[in-house]
Enzyme design. Structure first.
Site, PDB file in Angstrom:
ATOM      1  N   GLU A 178      39.896-103.362  27.473  1.00  0.00           N
ATOM      2  CA  GLU A 178      38.559-103.796  27.872  1.00  0.00           C
ATOM      3  C   GLU A 178      38.463-105.322  27.796  1.00  0.00           C
ATOM      4  OE1 GLU A 178      36.016-102.124  29.262  1.00  0.00           O
ATOM      5  OE2 GLU A 178      35.347-104.191  29.451  1.00  0.00           O
ATOM      6  N   LEU A 207      35.351-106.986  28.442  1.00  0.00           N
ATOM      7  CA  LEU A 207      33.954-107.441  28.407  1.00  0.00           C
ATOM      8  C   LEU A 207      33.739-108.492  27.325  1.00  0.00           C
ATOM      9  CD1 LEU A 207      32.481-106.113  25.718  1.00  0.00           C
ATOM     10  CD2 LEU A 207      32.391-104.082  27.148  1.00  0.00           C
ATOM     11  N   LYS A 264      46.288-107.471  27.887  1.00  0.00           N
ATOM     12  CA  LYS A 264      45.093-107.759  27.077  1.00  0.00           C
ATOM     13  C   LYS A 264      45.362-108.885  26.076  1.00  0.00           C
ATOM     14  CE  LYS A 264      41.165-107.558  25.075  1.00  0.00           C
ATOM     15  NZ  LYS A 264      39.963-108.084  25.686  1.00  0.00           N
ATOM     16  N   ASN A 309      43.721-112.790  26.062  1.00  0.00           N
ATOM     17  CA  ASN A 309      42.964-113.380  24.948  1.00  0.00           C
ATOM     18  C   ASN A 309      43.673-114.598  24.363  1.00  0.00           C
ATOM     19  OD1 ASN A 309      40.835-111.703  25.195  1.00  0.00           O
ATOM     20  ND2 ASN A 309      41.101-110.619  23.264  1.00  0.00           N
ATOM     21  N   PHE A 338      35.960-121.910  29.778  1.00  0.00           N
ATOM     22  CA  PHE A 338      36.666-122.034  28.481  1.00  0.00           C
ATOM     23  C   PHE A 338      37.193-123.446  28.239  1.00  0.00           C
ATOM     24  CE2 PHE A 338      36.027-117.640  28.670  1.00  0.00           C
ATOM     25  CZ  PHE A 338      36.086-117.169  27.378  1.00  0.00           C
ATOM     26  N   ALA A 396      34.373-127.930  24.481  1.00  0.00           N
ATOM     27  CA  ALA A 396      34.833-128.270  23.130  1.00  0.00           C
ATOM     28  C   ALA A 396      33.774-127.855  22.115  1.00  0.00           C
ATOM     29  CB  ALA A 396      35.094-129.766  23.053  1.00  0.00           C
ATOM     30  N   CYS A 428      37.300-110.849  18.462  1.00  0.00           N
ATOM     31  CA  CYS A 428      38.531-110.626  19.229  1.00  0.00           C
ATOM     32  C   CYS A 428      39.579-111.724  19.077  1.00  0.00           C
ATOM     33  CB  CYS A 428      38.192-110.442  20.706  1.00  0.00           C
ATOM     34  SG  CYS A 428      37.265-108.936  21.010  1.00  0.00           S
ATOM     35  N   LYS A 487      41.618-112.245  15.583  1.00  0.00           N
ATOM     36  CA  LYS A 487      42.516-111.148  15.192  1.00  0.00           C
ATOM     37  C   LYS A 487      43.572-110.868  16.269  1.00  0.00           C
ATOM     38  CE  LYS A 487      39.996-107.045  16.852  1.00  0.00           C
ATOM     39  NZ  LYS A 487      40.937-106.670  17.903  1.00  0.00           N
TER      40      LYS A 487
HETATM   41  P1  NAD Z   1      33.067-101.919  16.399  1.00  0.00           P
HETATM   42  O1  NAD Z   1      33.494-102.132  15.003  1.00  0.00           O
HETATM   43  O2  NAD Z   1      31.787-102.493  16.889  1.00  0.00           O
HETATM   44  O3  NAD Z   1      33.015-100.355  16.711  1.00  0.00           O
HETATM   45  C1  NAD Z   1      34.005 -99.449  16.318  1.00  0.00           C
HETATM   46  C2  NAD Z   1      33.320 -98.124  16.013  1.00  0.00           C
HETATM   47  O4  NAD Z   1      34.311 -97.116  15.820  1.00  0.00           O
HETATM   48  C3  NAD Z   1      32.481 -98.135  14.734  1.00  0.00           C
HETATM   49  O5  NAD Z   1      31.148 -97.732  15.047  1.00  0.00           O
HETATM   50  C4  NAD Z   1      33.157 -97.121  13.829  1.00  0.00           C
HETATM   51  O6  NAD Z   1      32.255 -96.401  13.005  1.00  0.00           O
HETATM   52  C5  NAD Z   1      33.828 -96.216  14.846  1.00  0.00           C
HETATM   53  N1  NAD Z   1      34.945 -95.418  14.323  1.00  0.00           N
HETATM   54  C6  NAD Z   1      35.989 -95.828  13.553  1.00  0.00           C
HETATM   55  N2  NAD Z   1      36.799 -94.787  13.283  1.00  0.00           N
HETATM   56  C7  NAD Z   1      36.281 -93.705  13.896  1.00  0.00           C
HETATM   57  C8  NAD Z   1      36.652 -92.335  13.991  1.00  0.00           C
HETATM   58  N3  NAD Z   1      37.752 -91.864  13.389  1.00  0.00           N
HETATM   59  N4  NAD Z   1      35.875 -91.507  14.694  1.00  0.00           N
HETATM   60  C9  NAD Z   1      34.751 -91.954  15.293  1.00  0.00           C
HETATM   61  N5  NAD Z   1      34.336 -93.226  15.241  1.00  0.00           N
HETATM   62  C10 NAD Z   1      35.083 -94.100  14.552  1.00  0.00           C
HETATM   63  O7  NAD Z   1      34.283-102.447  17.301  1.00  0.00           O
HETATM   64  P2  NAD Z   1      34.217-103.100  18.774  1.00  0.00           P
HETATM   65  O8  NAD Z   1      33.807-104.519  18.697  1.00  0.00           O
HETATM   66  O9  NAD Z   1      33.476-102.167  19.674  1.00  0.00           O
HETATM   67  O10 NAD Z   1      35.769-103.094  19.147  1.00  0.00           O
HETATM   68  C11 NAD Z   1      36.463-101.890  19.426  1.00  0.00           C
HETATM   69  C12 NAD Z   1      37.812-102.241  20.043  1.00  0.00           C
HETATM   70  O11 NAD Z   1      37.601-102.907  21.302  1.00  0.00           O
HETATM   71  C13 NAD Z   1      38.645-103.222  19.198  1.00  0.00           C
HETATM   72  O12 NAD Z   1      39.996-102.891  19.334  1.00  0.00           O
HETATM   73  C14 NAD Z   1      38.364-104.563  19.845  1.00  0.00           C
HETATM   74  O13 NAD Z   1      39.434-105.468  19.660  1.00  0.00           O
HETATM   75  C15 NAD Z   1      38.255-104.172  21.304  1.00  0.00           C
HETATM   76  N6  NAD Z   1      37.444-105.093  22.105  1.00  0.00           N
HETATM   77  C16 NAD Z   1      36.284-105.614  21.608  1.00  0.00           C
HETATM   78  C17 NAD Z   1      35.527-106.472  22.394  1.00  0.00           C
HETATM   79  C18 NAD Z   1      34.248-107.075  21.860  1.00  0.00           C
HETATM   80  O14 NAD Z   1      33.733-108.000  22.488  1.00  0.00           O
HETATM   81  N7  NAD Z   1      33.703-106.594  20.748  1.00  0.00           N
HETATM   82  C19 NAD Z   1      35.938-106.777  23.702  1.00  0.00           C
HETATM   83  C20 NAD Z   1      37.098-106.204  24.197  1.00  0.00           C
HETATM   84  C21 NAD Z   1      37.861-105.359  23.392  1.00  0.00           C
END
Ligand code: NAD
Length: 448
Positions: A151, A153, A207, A211, A252, A255, A263, A266
């Site tokens: 993803e 977004l 991905k 990033n 991007f 400054a 993201c 990590k």
């Molecule tokens: P987040 O912490 O907001 O949400 C993760 C959710 O997963 C939590 O609500 C948690 O309770 C739930 N969860 C964990 N284990 C679970 C299980 N076994 N069963 C059911 N639910 C469970 O995380 P996020 O920011 O949405 O990021 C999720 C992934 O997407 C990450 O790998 C992140 O790197 C990636 N990502 C995030 C973004 C961003 O802008 N936040 C953008 C692109 C990609």
């Protein structure tokens, strides 16, 4: 199509509601009971513009439901998305894949009929192979195609990004998944969003490469900003001058105090680690990580310098805490390191953020919180603008100055100009701009 999304955070919830809005039948699953209970009552656990209305309309249309019960939702799904967190593993910086693997085991136990399992979480190259292995060994009868569908977004513009993506990347190893994923994204495909199929490992690498590249771009302009300060240039004009080159592009190149968020920090670190494991180190990314880490702390030294070299007993007002505007996300926000640096030197810190105060309160027990920018300014020895929320872009500088003890403004996002701040009686410092300048950029350019 019937779609189950496991993990209803920033990515899972936005993915779920947008796919429901395309007409799919979506169930969002999370193990956090409070989150699901809130969603069932129409409360949105995160701040993301437009999300609340879109959830409400899709729930009302009967296309979007929520549950904590994965086993009840997965058997009827054509596609199960994994959208759980992949934080840095404590101690070594590798991506912590325990949540992804736990979901793979649970899905394996309840899957029924041919099902595509699509990993949306950001995961290191090779994770899809491991997910496929876990599913096959947990349930040898499972008929599953594991795909990688990273993803892209951005928080704060998540719905728009999901519905108008630059591209959709799908990594497959089983040809049957191609038709299923094409159907999932058909409305976007019809809008001509490029749907790019590749193999699973390549998709996973895309991905991280995206990033890391963006993080490097930010870090590059931050170093140019430092050079501008030392040599007497204007980083905004340098950014404009290089950004107009189509090969570089203008995005991007703003400054600031260093990148943060859920993201980039990590993901860059995880890429460094996985590349080292493969014996193919990514030195550019390693350096980016280290420069950015040091930069956040350096920003507190910049504030201290602007205050005459000493902040002991002084009150520093902070405007903006979240890692960027239009989100309540505090993960790895530069404000955390900057504020800690000020507290360590004996300052008192008062802060305000339009959406981030609740999560910030849990992380910053030595900080006092105010109700707005003007309350932050009251009695402050200096103001630091850390996050460029719109409401900080046109502050009444006279009103701010009148209540401050000393009119010092440290603008870490270059929202204001020297000329403007000086006109209103502020001693002003910003990022990569000379003290005496001929401002050729408009604020719109600066804000882009
Ligand atoms: P987040 O912490 O907001 O949400 C993760 C959710 O997963 C939590 O609500 C948690 O309770 C739930 N969860 C964990 N284990 C679970 C299980 N076994 N069963 C059911 N639910 C469970 O995380 P996020 O920011 O949405 O990021 C999720 C992934 O997407 C990450 O790998 C992140 O790197 C990636 N990502 C995030 C973004 C961003 O802008 N936040 C953008 C692109 C990609």
């Amino acid at each position: 199509m019937k779609i189950a999304i496991v993990g209803s955070g920033y990515v899972g919830l936005v993915t779920g509601v947008c796919l429901a809005d395309f007409g799919h039948d979506v169930v969002c699953i999370d193990k956090d009971e409070r989150k699901i209970a809130a969603l069932e009552q129409g409360q949105i656990p995160i701040y993301e513009p437009g999300l609340s209305d879109l959830v409400a309309s899709n729930v009302a249309a009967g296309r979007l439901t929520f549950t904590t019960n994965l086993a009840s939702a997965v058997p009827s799904a054509d596609v199960v998305f994994i959208a759980v967190g992949t934080p840095s593993r404590r101690g070594d910086g590798h991506a912590d894949l325990s949540f992804v693997y736990a979901v793979a085991r649970e899905v394996a136990a309840s899957v029924s009929g041919f099902t595509v399992v699509a990993t949306k979480s950001t995961v290191p190259v090779g994770t899809g192979d491991e997910v496929a292995h876990i599913i096959a060994s947990t349930n040898p009868n499972a008929d599953v195609a594991v795909v990688s569908n990273p993803e892209f977004l951005r928080e704060g513009a998540a719905i728009d990004d999901f519905k108008r993506p630059d591209r959709i990347v799908v990594g497959i190893e089983d040809e049957r998944a191609r038709a299923v994923m094409t159907e999932v994204y058909r409305p976007l495909y019809l809008n001509q969003a490029p749907l790019m199929f590749t193999n699973r490992r390549t998709a996973e690498l895309i991905k991280y490469a995206a990033n890391a590249f963006l993080a490097m771009k930010i870090t590059f302009i931050n170093e140019i900003a430092d050079l501008c300060e030392a040599a007497g240039g204007n980083v905004q004009e340098v950014a404009r001058g290089i950004g107009l080159d189509n090969r570089i592009g203008s995005k991007f190149l703003h400054a600031g105090p260093g990148y943060g968020g859920s993201c980039f920090p990590k993901d860059t670190l995880a890429l460094v680690k996985i590349a080292q494991d493969f014996g193919s180190p990514m030195r550019l990314v390693e350096t980016t990580v280290s420069i950015n880490d040091q930069r956040k702390r350096a920003m507190s030294r910049k504030v201290i310098a602007a205050c005459g070299g000493d902040v002991r007993g002084k009150t520093i007002g902070v405007l903006g805490l979240t890692f960027k505007p239009n989100t309540d996300d505090m993960r790895e926000a530069p404000s955390i390191d900057i504020i800690q640096g000020l507290l360590d030197k004996g300052a008192n810190v008062v802060a305000y953020d339009p959406q981030g105060m609740e999560p910030a309160r849990d992380m910053m027990d030595k900080v006092s919180f105010a109700k707005g920018a003007y309350e932050v300014a009251k009695g402050a020895d200096a103001l630091v603008l850390i996050t460029e929320w719109n409401e900080f872009r046109s502050l009444d500088l006279d009103r701010l100055r009148e209540t401050m003890k000393t009119p010092i403004l440290v603008d870490l996002r270059n929202v204001y100009s020297h000329a403007e701040a000086n006109k209103h009686g502020f001693a002003y410092s910003s990022i990569g701009r000379p003290l005496v300048e001929n401002e050729t950029l408009s604020l719109t350019d600066a804000a882009e």
